[in-house]
Design an enzyme around this catalytic site. Structure first.
Site, PDB file in Angstrom:
ATOM      1  N   GLU A   1      -2.869   2.194  -2.252  1.00 49.55           N
ATOM      2  CA  GLU A   1      -2.284   2.557  -0.878  1.00 49.55           C
ATOM      3  C   GLU A   1      -3.134   3.540  -0.239  1.00 49.55           C
ATOM      4  O   GLU A   1      -2.650   4.540   0.133  1.00 49.55           O
ATOM      5  CB  GLU A   1      -0.780   3.160  -0.933  1.00 49.55           C
TER       6      GLU A   1
ATOM      7  N   SER B   1       2.156   3.008   1.468  1.00 52.21           N
ATOM      8  CA  SER B   1       2.197   1.976   2.433  1.00 52.21           C
ATOM      9  C   SER B   1       2.534   0.731   1.681  1.00 52.21           C
ATOM     10  O   SER B   1       2.543   0.620   0.389  1.00 52.21           O
ATOM     11  CB  SER B   1       0.726   1.615   2.877  1.00 52.21           C
TER      12      SER B   1
ATOM     13  N   GLU C   1       6.646   4.460   4.608  1.00 49.16           N
ATOM     14  CA  GLU C   1       5.713   3.494   4.272  1.00 49.16           C
ATOM     15  C   GLU C   1       5.030   3.025   5.490  1.00 49.16           C
ATOM     16  O   GLU C   1       5.374   2.731   6.479  1.00 49.16           O
ATOM     17  CB  GLU C   1       6.765   2.279   3.890  1.00 49.16           C
TER      18      GLU C   1
HETATM   19 ZN    ZN Z   1       3.837   3.068  -2.850  1.00 49.83          ZN
END
Ligand code: ZN
Length: 420
Positions: A182, A311, A386
């Site tokens: 991420e 993310s 996120e």
């Molecule tokens: Zn994660």
């Protein structure tokens, strides 16, 4: 007997988890990213898909599963799903849209400029970034460490304070990159530190934030996994811890926190799974260091706000993950801060976030960071962000989206810090 053995060997070979040869990078050329809609009560099918896929991108999500699949397994995987759509035709080609700077142009000990945030960077350069930033503001910041990874890397962060002096205010704690792939979360968390220090003397909003709280900012809490995602497997998620008697590698550090770890359904007990919880609560060295740090903040001036940046999906989530029927006692306040933060983000560039308690909004997670910071760390507020996007690029958000993402997220964080 012989044929049975052969079949099981073949199956084992098909078992996901691309194992690269030593020194070789996993080549995702021709791999497809698929979004699968599963029919109900599909735990069995989900397990089969997990074995066939190279990676599950959003493990835990049962009704809409995003997976990366090798060309030879695409037919088998789509046959198991009720519906499937192709998110990315060629994952390997899409990776090339990311820009990983090979050598960073920042000169030693100069405060990094905003151009840092126009590319992704190698691990060593992130440590240099933090040190260079800190060296420009020595009277109101220090480098902090919160333990050591499996492979001996130091979890490194920065502590920032304002006019009250070092350690005089309640804590705000930011974590990034617990999930190695991420990468946008690393850049986002670094931007928070960069903004707080470089704008303090010229921006009254920033000054008010820094004078109100002590900020503890750790951009990469899973350094081994992050390095592995840069050298070997771009889609690696976990740490690099081995399990005796099993060839699969890695614990999900965000399923390893010692609160409600033992509850079933929100993590995996299979070492090959993307969400492997470990053999015991808090048995990853990275988690041990993070737990000790959270507890020490709790025991000194207390923790007011914790944000764990991930993310992708565009969600703002708060506890609890472990049980969809249990909400935090200040659920209404959590919702109020998240609502305002989501509006602030949307006002920048129209990006829409979905907000809500983690389990009921996204999926069940046990041993996750925000359940711990809420219940044990006694943080007034605990959130998971996120970040972008909703799956089009997923983890490999192009470098051209770094600045739009960090700028809108900054406004969400400003809003939360003001309200907290
Ligand atoms: Zn994660």
């Amino acid at each position: 007997m012989k044929s049975l053995l052969l079949i099981s060997l073949l199956l084992a070979d098909a078992l996901s988890f691309v194992v690269p040869r030593a020194g070789q990078e996993v080549d995702y050329s021709g791999f497809k990213a698929l979004r699968l809609k599963l029919s109900e009560q599909s735990e069995d099918i989900e397990a089969q898909i997990e074995e066939l896929a190279a990676h599950v991108l959003n493990p835990g999500r049962s009704e809409l599963l995003d997976v990366v699949v090798a060309p030879e397994n695409v037919d088998a995987v789509t046959a198991l799903a009720a519906e499937s759509t192709v998110i990315t035709e060629d994952v390997g080609a899409a990776f090339k849209e990311e820009t990983l700077a090979t050598k960073d142009e920042v000169s030693v000990a100069a405060v990094p400029s905003e151009t840092w945030f126009t590319a992704y960077h190698p691990y060593a350069d992130h440590i240099t970034f933090l040190r260079d930033l800190q060296s420009g503001f020595t009277s109101q910041s220090e480098i902090i460490t919160t333990g050591t990874s499996v492979q001996g890397r130091t979890l490194t962060g920065i502590h920032i304070w304002g006019s009250g002096g070092k350690g005089s205010k309640p804590a705000v704690l930011f974590h990034g990159t617990v999930h190695a792939r991420e990468w946008i979360s690393t850049m986002t968390v670094e931007y928070m530190a960069w903004q707080l220090l470089t704008k303090y003397s010229t921006n009254s909003t920033v000054k008010a934030m820094v004078d109100k709280f002590d900020f503890y900012i750790i951009p990469i809490v899973n350094p081994d996994g992050f390095v592995y995602s840069q050298t070997t497997d771009r889609l690696w998620r976990k740490n690099r811890q081995t399990v005796s008697g099993n060839s699969c590698v890695g614990r999900d550090i965000n399923r390893n926190w010692p609160y409600k770890w033992e509850v079933t359904g929100g993590a995996s007990t299979n070492p090959c799974s993307e969400t492997y919880k470990g053999q015991a609560a808090g048995d990853s060295p990275e988690n041990k260091g993070l737990v000790a740090h959270v507890n020490s903040l709790r025991d000194s001036k207390g923790l007011t706000l914790y944000i764990d940046f991930h993310s992708y999906g565009q969600y703002i989530l708060w506890p609890y993950g472990y049980n969809c029927n249990v909400v935090v006692d200040n659920d209404a306040q959590h919702r109020s801060l998240a609502t305002r933060a989501a509006s602030a983000i949307r006002a920048v560039s129209g990006t829409r976030y979905t907000i809500g308690p983690a389990c009921s909004t996204l999926y069940a997670t046990t041993g996750d960071s925000t359940d711990y910071t809420d219940a044990v760390g006694q943080s007034t507020y605990s959130y998971t962000y996120e970040l972008r996007d909703t799956g089009n690029y997923g983890f490999t958000l192009p470098a051209s989206q770094i600045q739009p993402t960090i700028r809108e997220t900054w406004e969400g964080v400003v809003s939360m810090v003001r309200d907290a």
